[in-house]
Design an enzyme around this catalytic site. Sequence first.
Site, mmCIF file in Angstrom:
data_model
loop_
_atom_site.group_PDB
_atom_site.id
_atom_site.type_symbol
_atom_site.label_atom_id
_atom_site.label_comp_id
_atom_site.label_asym_id
_atom_site.label_seq_id
_atom_site.Cartn_x
_atom_site.Cartn_y
_atom_site.Cartn_z
ATOM 1 N N ARG A 43 1.028 -1.234 -0.100
ATOM 2 C CA ARG A 43 -0.125 0.121 0.154
ATOM 3 C C ARG A 43 0.990 1.298 -0.064
ATOM 4 O O ARG A 43 0.971 1.848 0.944
ATOM 5 C CB ARG A 43 -0.996 -0.071 1.154
ATOM 6 C CG ARG A 43 -1.980 -1.172 1.204
ATOM 7 C CD ARG A 43 -3.078 -0.737 0.134
ATOM 8 N NE ARG A 43 -4.175 -1.733 0.017
ATOM 9 C CZ ARG A 43 -5.212 -1.763 0.528
ATOM 10 N NH1 ARG A 43 -5.629 -0.603 1.393
ATOM 11 N NH2 ARG A 43 -6.241 -2.572 0.371
ATOM 12 N N GLN A 85 -0.085 2.119 -6.571
ATOM 13 C CA GLN A 85 -1.516 2.361 -6.719
ATOM 14 C C GLN A 85 -2.111 1.656 -8.049
ATOM 15 O O GLN A 85 -3.127 0.964 -8.135
ATOM 16 C CB GLN A 85 -1.937 3.778 -6.441
ATOM 17 C CG GLN A 85 -1.636 4.219 -4.899
ATOM 18 C CD GLN A 85 -2.209 5.684 -4.747
ATOM 19 O OE1 GLN A 85 -2.359 6.383 -5.865
ATOM 20 N NE2 GLN A 85 -2.470 6.003 -3.660
ATOM 21 N N ASP A 124 -2.775 -2.027 -8.073
ATOM 22 C CA ASP A 124 -3.600 -2.574 -6.753
ATOM 23 C C ASP A 124 -4.908 -3.212 -7.322
ATOM 24 O O ASP A 124 -5.843 -2.498 -7.515
ATOM 25 C CB ASP A 124 -3.777 -1.478 -5.861
ATOM 26 C CG ASP A 124 -4.571 -1.904 -4.561
ATOM 27 O OD1 ASP A 124 -4.808 -3.050 -4.546
ATOM 28 O OD2 ASP A 124 -4.569 -1.149 -3.692
ATOM 29 N N SER A 184 -7.977 -3.070 -5.188
ATOM 30 C CA SER A 184 -8.658 -1.820 -5.090
ATOM 31 C C SER A 184 -9.415 -1.738 -6.289
ATOM 32 O O SER A 184 -10.549 -1.320 -6.594
ATOM 33 C CB SER A 184 -7.669 -0.715 -4.971
ATOM 34 O OG SER A 184 -7.263 -0.743 -3.666
ATOM 35 N N TYR A 190 -5.110 -1.038 7.419
ATOM 36 C CA TYR A 190 -6.123 -2.164 7.303
ATOM 37 C C TYR A 190 -6.947 -1.835 8.897
ATOM 38 O O TYR A 190 -6.320 -1.543 9.776
ATOM 39 C CB TYR A 190 -5.408 -3.644 7.236
ATOM 40 C CG TYR A 190 -5.151 -4.028 5.872
ATOM 41 C CD1 TYR A 190 -6.055 -4.194 5.005
ATOM 42 C CD2 TYR A 190 -3.858 -4.072 5.558
ATOM 43 C CE1 TYR A 190 -5.755 -4.403 3.502
ATOM 44 C CE2 TYR A 190 -3.456 -4.199 4.175
ATOM 45 C CZ TYR A 190 -4.320 -4.527 3.345
ATOM 46 O OH TYR A 190 -3.872 -4.931 1.962
#
Length: 376
Positions: free
Chosen positions: A121, A126, A129, A132, A229
Site C-alpha cells: 500500500r 497504486q 492494486d 482496489s 487495514y
Amino acid sequence: MVTIAVTAEGPDEPRVAVSAETVKKLSALGAKVRVESGAGARSRFSDEALRAAGAEISVSAADALSGADILLKVRRPSADEIRQLKPGAVVAAILEPYDRAGIEPLAGTGASLFSMEFMPRISRAQSMDVLSSQANLAGYKAVVDAASLFGQALPMMMTAAGTVPAAKAFIMGVGVAGLQAIATARRMGAVVSATDVRPATKEQVQSLGAKFIAVEDDEFKQAQTAAGYAKPMSAEYQAKQAELIASHIKAQDIVITTALIPGRPAPKLVSAAMLASMKPGSVIVDLAAERGGNVEGTVPGQTVEVSGVKIVGPINLAGTVAVNASSLYAKNLYAFLELFFDKKEKAFKVNWDDEIIKGTLVAKDGRIVHPSLASA
C-alpha cells in the site's frame, strides 16, 4: 524475446488477464504475448481484437504455455500449467496466498510466484492494486443488485399522487468497495449511512454525504494498522459496536457488508437477532461471502431469505462486470510487469530488491519466501 502467456480461466471466472490495450503496451516493452484462443471472449475481447493489437493467438492452453517466460492469470493456475512454462518462470495472479495447501504445490514447481493481493500500500504501487480496482466495481455492483432486488424506488419522489420516501442504505466497512457503494447509493438517491472501525474513514464517509455510525472511544482511535487495514477489535468494543449497529440497522432498507481482514475469516457483523429486527423486504448484499460472510445466514453463491430479509452472498461480483473488471485488472498487471523490463534495452531484467517485487513475491526457487507465509 520474452514470451508472456495468457490462458482462459475456469468456467466460474469470466475475467481475463490481458486486454487489447495491454497487449500493445506489453509488445512495446519487447515481449511476445501468446493468448489462448477464446480466453477473452467472456470479457468481449475477441481473438481478432487481440491479434490486431499484436497478440499471437494459440489454439490451446498448452500451446500458449509451452516454454513461456511469464504467465498472467486472474485466478491461481495449476501446478501442471506452471510446469509447461520455462523453468523458473514468473507467474502473476490472484493466488489466494493464505491457502497454504494450494500454494505449496505451485511453489514446488520452482516458478517465481507473485500474488497480486500482496501489493504494498504505497503510492508507487497504486496503479498495480488489483484489490482496489476489483473492489471498486464490486461496491458499485452490490448497490445496483440490491436496488434491483429491493423492489422499491431508492430516491424520494414527490408526485401529485403523493410522496415516495427515500430508501435507507447502510454500508458496513468503508474500504474501496464501501466507498464506491456509498457513492453509488447516494447517486441513486438513497439516504446513506456507513460504519467502519478505522477512524480515518469518518471524514471519507462524510465527504460523500453519508452519516458515520460508530462507537468513537479510545480503542476506536487506535483501530488501524500502519498499512491502513482494520485491526481486530476487543470483545468489549465489539459488544458496544454491535449494540449501536443493532439499533441502527432496524430502520435500513439496504445493507452492504464489505468487512475483511487479510488472512482471517470474515468478521460477523449482522446477527440473526439483527436480521429479525429488520423490515420485511430489506436486502443485504454480503461482499465477504467468499470468506464466510459478515452476516449470519449468508450462503456463498446464493440469495436466501431469513426473517423476511433477502441475503445475497455473491462470489466474484467484479466478474459480473467482466469487461470493466478485465480492463482494469489487465492494466494493473501491465503496470506491475513494467518493473520487470529495462525499457531502454527492451530486455527482461528483474530487480529482486525492489520494494514492490519483494512485497508480492510468494515463492522462488522452490521455496515459499513471503514473510507472512514463510513462518506459517
